[in-house]
Design an enzyme around this catalytic site. Structure first.
Site, PDB file in Angstrom:
ATOM      1  N   GLU A  83       0.848  -1.202   0.000  1.00  0.00           N
ATOM      2  CA  GLU A  83       0.000   0.000   0.000  1.00  0.00           C
ATOM      3  C   GLU A  83       0.877   1.244   0.000  1.00  0.00           C
ATOM      4  OE1 GLU A  83      -1.333  -2.591   1.555  1.00  0.00           O
ATOM      5  OE2 GLU A  83      -3.502  -2.329   1.820  1.00  0.00           O
ATOM      6  N   ASP A 258     -12.403   6.819 -20.930  1.00  0.00           N
ATOM      7  CA  ASP A 258     -12.152   5.406 -20.648  1.00  0.00           C
ATOM      8  C   ASP A 258     -11.712   4.783 -21.972  1.00  0.00           C
ATOM      9  OD1 ASP A 258     -12.296   2.695 -20.295  1.00  0.00           O
ATOM     10  OD2 ASP A 258     -14.170   2.720 -19.166  1.00  0.00           O
ATOM     11  N   THR A 287      -7.910  -0.506 -19.262  1.00  0.00           N
ATOM     12  CA  THR A 287      -7.440  -1.816 -18.834  1.00  0.00           C
ATOM     13  C   THR A 287      -6.140  -2.059 -19.587  1.00  0.00           C
ATOM     14  OG1 THR A 287      -8.797  -2.807 -20.552  1.00  0.00           O
ATOM     15  CG2 THR A 287      -9.672  -2.861 -18.320  1.00  0.00           C
ATOM     16  N   LYS A 290      -6.610  -5.617 -23.052  1.00  0.00           N
ATOM     17  CA  LYS A 290      -7.402  -5.706 -24.295  1.00  0.00           C
ATOM     18  C   LYS A 290      -6.463  -5.450 -25.477  1.00  0.00           C
ATOM     19  CE  LYS A 290     -11.840  -4.491 -22.185  1.00  0.00           C
ATOM     20  NZ  LYS A 290     -11.643  -3.837 -20.888  1.00  0.00           N
ATOM     21  N   ARG A 296      -4.058  -8.921 -17.219  1.00  0.00           N
ATOM     22  CA  ARG A 296      -5.385  -8.448 -16.804  1.00  0.00           C
ATOM     23  C   ARG A 296      -5.197  -7.402 -15.699  1.00  0.00           C
ATOM     24  NH1 ARG A 296     -10.145  -9.959 -18.083  1.00  0.00           N
ATOM     25  NH2 ARG A 296      -9.194 -11.328 -19.599  1.00  0.00           N
TER      26      ARG A 296
HETATM   27  N1  DSN Z   1     -15.866  -6.650 -20.327  1.00  0.00           N
HETATM   28  C1  DSN Z   1     -15.279  -5.680 -21.202  1.00  0.00           C
HETATM   29  C2  DSN Z   1     -15.768  -5.813 -22.583  1.00  0.00           C
HETATM   30  O1  DSN Z   1     -16.000  -6.937 -22.995  1.00  0.00           O
HETATM   31  O2  DSN Z   1     -15.925  -4.841 -23.282  1.00  0.00           O
HETATM   32  C3  DSN Z   1     -15.454  -4.302 -20.722  1.00  0.00           C
HETATM   33  O3  DSN Z   1     -15.463  -4.267 -19.354  1.00  0.00           O
END
Ligand code: DSN
Length: 495
Positions: A83, A258, A287, A290, A296
């Protein structure tokens, strides 16, 4: 957006598997150790590799991380509590965690040209929560501190806190509607954002399916939100972030973007200028797993005005950081800074366009008529199916997608009328535009030969379906042939 000739036509995966024997040994040994304690877990991990190898993965939010990213996560960094922030921890003995966190943040700042990067969020939802907290704190705490003549929140009295609590409530947030492609965390009830904010949505133009900036501006003027969120999980076009910032400034809102879905396209410099959120938004969340192709996890980028608040994300709204995942983020971000990542990002977009063209040529209906990014939203009502039926029929044929609402969807968010298709994963495997046309033919072939089923009582069903005899197997066989030419983790042998 024409593609510059890449330095190499090797697939990303071939480039990543530089030492297949070493990588095979590493994964094999790890599984052997796991097997010694709980063989069923080792079996599931092995089975997942087989499943991923054998399916045509078109889930727009998924990808394949490199062996280096995956291996960076499986170690004793996981055993540390950390932390706090780099050099300022609430636990002793964090020097190695400091190293990996500082590296991840440095790579993120350099890659995205951001003033500040916070790499602790465990997921996109967490990253958004950190952003909401930071925006509220910056807006609400500062005047409270000033009024109370206090220097930090710990100096506030109970009466100050009472006032602060009132000020934190009833704030407003404006985000893209779910059926236009927005995300649950942009102010919708199943997420805390829909409970902590009074939310209003902007949609897309009913004719074109495109974002209507004049309508966003009109809503913002009338609603006067504290936060405007731009970003999506199912909008197949680009967003002009310069315009969105203009709108936010006009109503004194903070612009939060986002970019979870398209972070890889920003990193790969496919989205630049008005379409790169980082220079325009005060705060950007993402994130890392992706299109960015990392582990992740989540991340927040921001300008100086919010850096202090963002760094208080843990323990304010996050549990302890995951040092092993921050290590993997550092590796993935280092990979994304390589020139080859730009080539990858451009191929993702080229492939999405080829997929869209292949589907359109075969008569399919796409939301907005095409794509400018990594995803295609296929309206399956033209095939007489719901999204749920189409998703299941495609899965039978070895094609993994996910159903998704289309704008003003008559079938709602559960059954839906759409299927979302994305190209980041197949591009990592090395499939190109010619193969995307074939993928389009396979999808169209399955959906054309699928009919809606009936319920047990003989009524039309939104869930059951019938695929014509032999079509699923024939398609799965062809998909397997296509994939065999582009092996996942080539040379990686667990046997
Ligand atoms: N679960 C992701 C998606 O499939 O777009 C977004 O959170």
């Amino acid at each position: 957006m024409s593609r510059a000739p890449g330095p190499s036509r090797r697939s990303v995966q071939e480039a990543q598997m530089t030492h297949p024997n070493t990588e095979s040994t590493a994964f094999r040994s790890a599984l052997e150790v796991v097997r010694g304690v709980e063989p069923r877990v080792a079996d599931a991990i092995g089975a997942e590799l087989r499943d991923q190898r054998e399916s045509l993965k078109l889930i727009a939010s998924e990808n394949y991380a490199s062996p280096a990213v995956l291996l960076a996560m499986g170690n004793w960094l996981s055993d540390k509590y950390a932390e706090g922030t780099v050099g300022h921890r609430f636990y002793a003995g964090c020097r190695n965690v400091d190293t990996v966190e500082a590296l991840a943040a440095e790579h993120a700042r350099e890659l995205f040209g951001a003033r500040h990067a916070y790499v602790q969020p465990h997921s996109g939802i967490d990253a958004n929560l950190v952003a909401f907290w930071s925006i509220l704190a910056a807006r609400v705490e500062a005047p409270a501190l000033q009024r109370a003549g206090a220097r930090q929140v710990n100096d506030l009295t109970e009466a100050d806190w009472e006032e602060l609590r009132r000020a934190f409530g009833n704030q407003r947030l404006l985000g893209m509607s779910l059926d236009a492609g927005g995300h649950l965390t942009h102010g919708f009830r199943p997420n805390i954002s829909g409970k902590m904010f009074e939310q209003r949505s902007y949609g897309t133009d009913p004719e074109t399916g495109l974002l209507d900036y004049d309508a966003v501006r009109a809503t913002a003027r009338e609603f006067r939100p504290l936060v405007i969120i731009a970003g999506y999980s199912a909008y197949p076009r680009l967003i002009n972030f310069r315009l969105m910032r203009e709108i936010a400034d006009e109503v004194d809102a903070t612009l939060m973007v986002d970019m979870a879905h398209f972070a890889g396209l920003v990193a790969g410099k496919v989205l630049t200028g008005d379409f790169d959120p980082v220079p325009h938004a005060q705060i950007v969340t993402t994130t890392t797993h992706k299109s960015l192709r990392g582990p992740r996890g989540g991340m927040v980028l921001c300008d100086d005005s919010l850096a202090d608040q963002v760094d208080r994300g843990c323990p304010m709204v996050l549990g302890g950081p995951l040092p092993h995942v921050m290590a993997a983020k550092a590796v993935a971000l280092a990979e994304a800074r390589q020139p080859a990542f730009r080539d990858y990002a451009q191929r993702v977009v080229d492939n999405a366009r080829a997929l869209a063209e292949g589907l359109t040529r075969r008569g399919a209906r796409l939301v907005t008529g095409g794509t400018d990014n990594h995803l295609v939203l296929l309206d399956v009502s033209g095939y007489g199916l719901t999204g749920r039926q189409a998703e299941a029929a495609l899965l039978d044929a070895g094609i993994v997608t996910n159903r998704n609402a289309v704008p003003r969807d008559p079938n709602g968010a559960w059954y839906t009328s759409g299927v979302r298709l994305g190209t980041p994963a197949l591009t990592t495997r090395g499939l190109g535009t010619a193969e995307m046309d074939e993928v389009a033919a396979l999808i169209d072939g399955v959906l054309t030969r699928t009919a809606p089923g009936t319920t047990k009582s003989g009524k039309p069903s939104k869930a059951s379906y019938v695929v014509a005899e032999g079509v699923a197997k024939q398609t799965a066989d062809r998909a397997a042939e296509l994939l065999a030419g582009h092996p996942l983790y080539p040379g990686l042998d667990l046997a």
